[in-house]
Design a protein around this motif. Structure first.
Motif, PDB file in Angstrom:
ATOM      1  N   ARG A 169       0.860  -1.178   0.000  1.00 14.60           N
ATOM      2  CA  ARG A 169       0.000   0.000   0.000  1.00 14.60           C
ATOM      3  C   ARG A 169       0.898   1.230   0.000  1.00 14.60           C
ATOM      4  NH1 ARG A 169      -3.050  -0.263   4.764  1.00 14.60           N
ATOM      5  NH2 ARG A 169      -1.367   0.871   5.770  1.00 14.60           N
ATOM      6  N   ILE A 170       0.657   2.111  -0.951  1.00 13.21           N
ATOM      7  CA  ILE A 170       1.402   3.359  -1.063  1.00 13.21           C
ATOM      8  C   ILE A 170       0.403   4.499  -0.890  1.00 13.21           C
ATOM      9  CG2 ILE A 170       2.836   4.804  -2.551  1.00 13.21           C
ATOM     10  CD1 ILE A 170       3.570   2.134  -4.029  1.00 13.21           C
ATOM     11  N   ILE A 171       0.690   5.381   0.039  1.00 14.12           N
ATOM     12  CA  ILE A 171      -0.195   6.520   0.266  1.00 14.12           C
ATOM     13  C   ILE A 171       0.574   7.788  -0.079  1.00 14.12           C
ATOM     14  CG2 ILE A 171      -1.528   7.835   1.972  1.00 14.12           C
ATOM     15  CD1 ILE A 171      -1.920   5.179   3.489  1.00 14.12           C
TER      16      ILE A 171
ATOM     17  N   ILE B 188     -12.645   8.651  -5.931  1.00 14.48           N
ATOM     18  CA  ILE B 188     -12.683   8.052  -7.274  1.00 14.48           C
ATOM     19  C   ILE B 188     -11.797   6.814  -7.229  1.00 14.48           C
ATOM     20  CG2 ILE B 188     -12.124   8.352  -9.718  1.00 14.48           C
ATOM     21  CD1 ILE B 188     -12.418  11.402  -9.220  1.00 14.48           C
ATOM     22  N   ARG B 189     -12.331   5.677  -7.711  1.00 19.24           N
ATOM     23  CA  ARG B 189     -11.572   4.432  -7.719  1.00 19.24           C
ATOM     24  C   ARG B 189     -11.320   3.997  -9.153  1.00 19.24           C
ATOM     25  NH1 ARG B 189     -14.638   4.288  -3.222  1.00 19.24           N
ATOM     26  NH2 ARG B 189     -13.584   3.662  -1.298  1.00 19.24           N
ATOM     27  N   GLY B 190     -10.162   3.398  -9.352  1.00 18.04           N
ATOM     28  CA  GLY B 190      -9.836   2.906 -10.687  1.00 18.04           C
ATOM     29  C   GLY B 190      -8.591   2.049 -10.648  1.00 18.04           C
ATOM     30  N   CYS B 191      -8.001   1.877 -11.799  1.00 15.03           N
ATOM     31  CA  CYS B 191      -6.810   1.043 -11.946  1.00 15.03           C
ATOM     32  C   CYS B 191      -5.600   1.922 -12.213  1.00 15.03           C
ATOM     33  CB  CYS B 191      -6.989   0.074 -13.114  1.00 15.03           C
ATOM     34  SG  CYS B 191      -8.368  -1.059 -12.895  1.00 15.03           S
ATOM     35  N   GLY B 192      -4.423   1.395 -11.905  1.00 16.92           N
ATOM     36  CA  GLY B 192      -3.203   2.139 -12.132  1.00 16.92           C
ATOM     37  C   GLY B 192      -2.055   1.216 -12.476  1.00 16.92           C
ATOM     38  N   GLY B 193      -0.929   1.827 -12.725  1.00 17.73           N
ATOM     39  CA  GLY B 193       0.253   1.073 -13.121  1.00 17.73           C
ATOM     40  C   GLY B 193       0.235   0.795 -14.610  1.00 17.73           C
ATOM     41  N   ASP B 194       1.368   0.417 -15.122  1.00 14.32           N
ATOM     42  CA  ASP B 194       1.543   0.184 -16.552  1.00 14.32           C
ATOM     43  C   ASP B 194       1.147  -1.244 -16.919  1.00 14.32           C
ATOM     44  OD1 ASP B 194       2.316   0.110 -19.192  1.00 14.32           O
ATOM     45  OD2 ASP B 194       4.451   0.426 -18.795  1.00 14.32           O
TER      46      ASP B 194
ATOM     47  N   ALA C  97      -4.049   9.967  -2.312  1.00  9.78           N
ATOM     48  CA  ALA C  97      -4.088   8.855  -3.264  1.00  9.78           C
ATOM     49  C   ALA C  97      -3.589   7.597  -2.553  1.00  9.78           C
ATOM     50  CB  ALA C  97      -3.205   9.136  -4.475  1.00  9.78           C
ATOM     51  N   VAL C  98      -4.293   6.487  -2.769  1.00 12.05           N
ATOM     52  CA  VAL C  98      -3.877   5.203  -2.213  1.00 12.05           C
ATOM     53  C   VAL C  98      -3.698   4.253  -3.385  1.00 12.05           C
ATOM     54  CG1 VAL C  98      -4.473   3.269  -0.713  1.00 12.05           C
ATOM     55  CG2 VAL C  98      -5.122   5.605  -0.065  1.00 12.05           C
ATOM     56  N   ILE C  99      -2.505   3.689  -3.491  1.00  9.10           N
ATOM     57  CA  ILE C  99      -2.191   2.726  -4.540  1.00  9.10           C
ATOM     58  C   ILE C  99      -2.005   1.382  -3.854  1.00  9.10           C
ATOM     59  CG2 ILE C  99      -0.553   2.078  -6.349  1.00  9.10           C
ATOM     60  CD1 ILE C  99       0.201   5.130  -6.399  1.00  9.10           C
ATOM     61  N   LEU C 100      -2.701   0.369  -4.339  1.00  2.70           N
ATOM     62  CA  LEU C 100      -2.633  -0.954  -3.742  1.00  2.70           C
ATOM     63  C   LEU C 100      -2.158  -1.948  -4.789  1.00  2.70           C
ATOM     64  CD1 LEU C 100      -3.268  -2.250  -1.008  1.00  2.70           C
ATOM     65  CD2 LEU C 100      -5.544  -2.755  -1.873  1.00  2.70           C
ATOM     66  N   ARG C 101      -1.013  -2.571  -4.534  1.00  2.70           N
ATOM     67  CA  ARG C 101      -0.474  -3.603  -5.414  1.00  2.70           C
ATOM     68  C   ARG C 101      -0.764  -4.955  -4.778  1.00  2.70           C
ATOM     69  NH1 ARG C 101       5.084  -0.572  -6.022  1.00  2.70           N
ATOM     70  NH2 ARG C 101       4.474   0.948  -7.582  1.00  2.70           N
ATOM     71  N   THR C 102      -1.617  -5.734  -5.427  1.00  3.17           N
ATOM     72  CA  THR C 102      -1.994  -7.049  -4.913  1.00  3.17           C
ATOM     73  C   THR C 102      -1.794  -8.083  -6.005  1.00  3.17           C
ATOM     74  OG1 THR C 102      -4.295  -6.928  -5.661  1.00  3.17           O
ATOM     75  CG2 THR C 102      -3.805  -5.961  -3.514  1.00  3.17           C
ATOM     76  N   PRO C 103      -1.794  -9.365  -5.642  1.00  4.09           N
ATOM     77  CA  PRO C 103      -1.707 -10.388  -6.689  1.00  4.09           C
ATOM     78  C   PRO C 103      -2.924 -10.369  -7.623  1.00  4.09           C
ATOM     79  CG  PRO C 103      -1.203 -11.332  -4.541  1.00  4.09           C
ATOM     80  CD  PRO C 103      -1.706  -9.934  -4.307  1.00  4.09           C
TER      81      PRO C 103
ATOM     82  N   GLU D  73      -2.296  -2.446 -10.481  1.00  2.00           N
ATOM     83  CA  GLU D  73      -2.608  -1.756  -9.231  1.00  2.00           C
ATOM     84  C   GLU D  73      -4.055  -1.289  -9.180  1.00  2.00           C
ATOM     85  OE1 GLU D  73       0.202   1.399  -9.636  1.00  2.00           O
ATOM     86  OE2 GLU D  73       1.880   0.159  -8.987  1.00  2.00           O
ATOM     87  N   ARG D  74      -4.561  -1.221  -7.945  1.00  2.00           N
ATOM     88  CA  ARG D  74      -5.850  -0.588  -7.660  1.00  2.00           C
ATOM     89  C   ARG D  74      -5.542   0.777  -7.052  1.00  2.00           C
ATOM     90  NH1 ARG D  74      -9.767  -4.270  -8.074  1.00  2.00           N
ATOM     91  NH2 ARG D  74      -9.097  -6.428  -8.117  1.00  2.00           N
ATOM     92  N   VAL D  75      -6.261   1.799  -7.500  1.00  2.28           N
ATOM     93  CA  VAL D  75      -5.966   3.160  -7.063  1.00  2.28           C
ATOM     94  C   VAL D  75      -7.250   3.842  -6.618  1.00  2.28           C
ATOM     95  CG1 VAL D  75      -5.053   5.409  -7.784  1.00  2.28           C
ATOM     96  CG2 VAL D  75      -4.062   3.305  -8.721  1.00  2.28           C
ATOM     97  N   SER D  76      -7.149   4.599  -5.536  1.00  3.65           N
ATOM     98  CA  SER D  76      -8.255   5.473  -5.153  1.00  3.65           C
ATOM     99  C   SER D  76      -7.683   6.865  -4.923  1.00  3.65           C
ATOM    100  CB  SER D  76      -8.978   4.971  -3.900  1.00  3.65           C
ATOM    101  OG  SER D  76      -8.129   4.984  -2.784  1.00  3.65           O
TER     102      SER D  76
END
Length: 183
Positions: free
Chosen positions: A16-18, A59-65, A28-34, A48-51
């Motif tokens: 979890r990256i805040i 606002i919720r969505g996806c992130g990362g490349d 912003a909260v970035i969550l990297r999960t399997p 990643e999941r991002v809020s």
């Protein structure tokens, strides 16, 4: 751009990256999960999941490349167009950060371009060596190259397999190798 305030591992193994700017009320909260995040409009997988929150508005969505899900491994093809692959015929895909795909097509080595947008994945044009092989391998290679030309998107299924999709559905199914071999 927000400064990172905290990075932590969660109990379930996610990262979890805040990032926040309290002066502007942004967080912003970035969550990297399997478990991958899939764009609700296009189905494109993201790592990643991002809020993003501003006050009470979230606002919720996806992130990362999405490309990061393809690169750094060799994918060994298990199925081409629902017809499987010939035993002992190693068909591979390897994606790199420069926008290229390369591998073995059954008989010949190949390389081609990769274009990944927020909505589609396109491969090609594909160029290959011109060695002659038994007709069954040549036919399989033609099916593989034809399938690559039809790719419009990709997914990573629940088993971790790469699924290259076309307008009519799955075209190629491949799994990442664990032996570290090159494509």
């Amino acid at each position: 751009t927000l400064p990172v305030r905290e990075t932590a591992l969660t109990e379930d193994g996610a990262t979890r990256i805040i990032a926040a700017d309290p002066d502007r009320g942004l967080r912003a909260v970035i969550l990297r999960t399997p478990e991958l995040c899939r764009d609700t409009m296009t189905g494109m997988p993201h790592p990643e999941r991002v809020s993003l929150a501003m006050g009470d508005h979230v606002i919720r969505g996806c992130g990362g490349d999405p490309m990061s899900l393809l690169t750094g491994r060799t994918w060994v093809v298990e199925d081409i167009g629902g017809a499987g692959v010939i035993d002992d015929a190693r068909v591979t895909l390897g994606f790199d950060d420069t926008g290229r795909v390369a591998g073995a097509g059954s008989c010949n080595r190949y390389t081609g371009g990769v274009r990944l947008t927020g909505e589609t994945l396109r491969l090609g044009p594909i160029g290959s060596t011109m060695m002659a092989c038994p007709e069954a391998l040549m036919a399989q290679e033609r099916r593989f190259f034809d399938a690559l030309a039809e790719v419009t998107g990709f997914d990573i299924d629940e088993t971790g397999a790469l699924v290259l999709r076309g307008p009519e559905g799955p075209l190629v199914l491949a799994r990442a190798t664990t032996d570290g071999s090159e494509p």
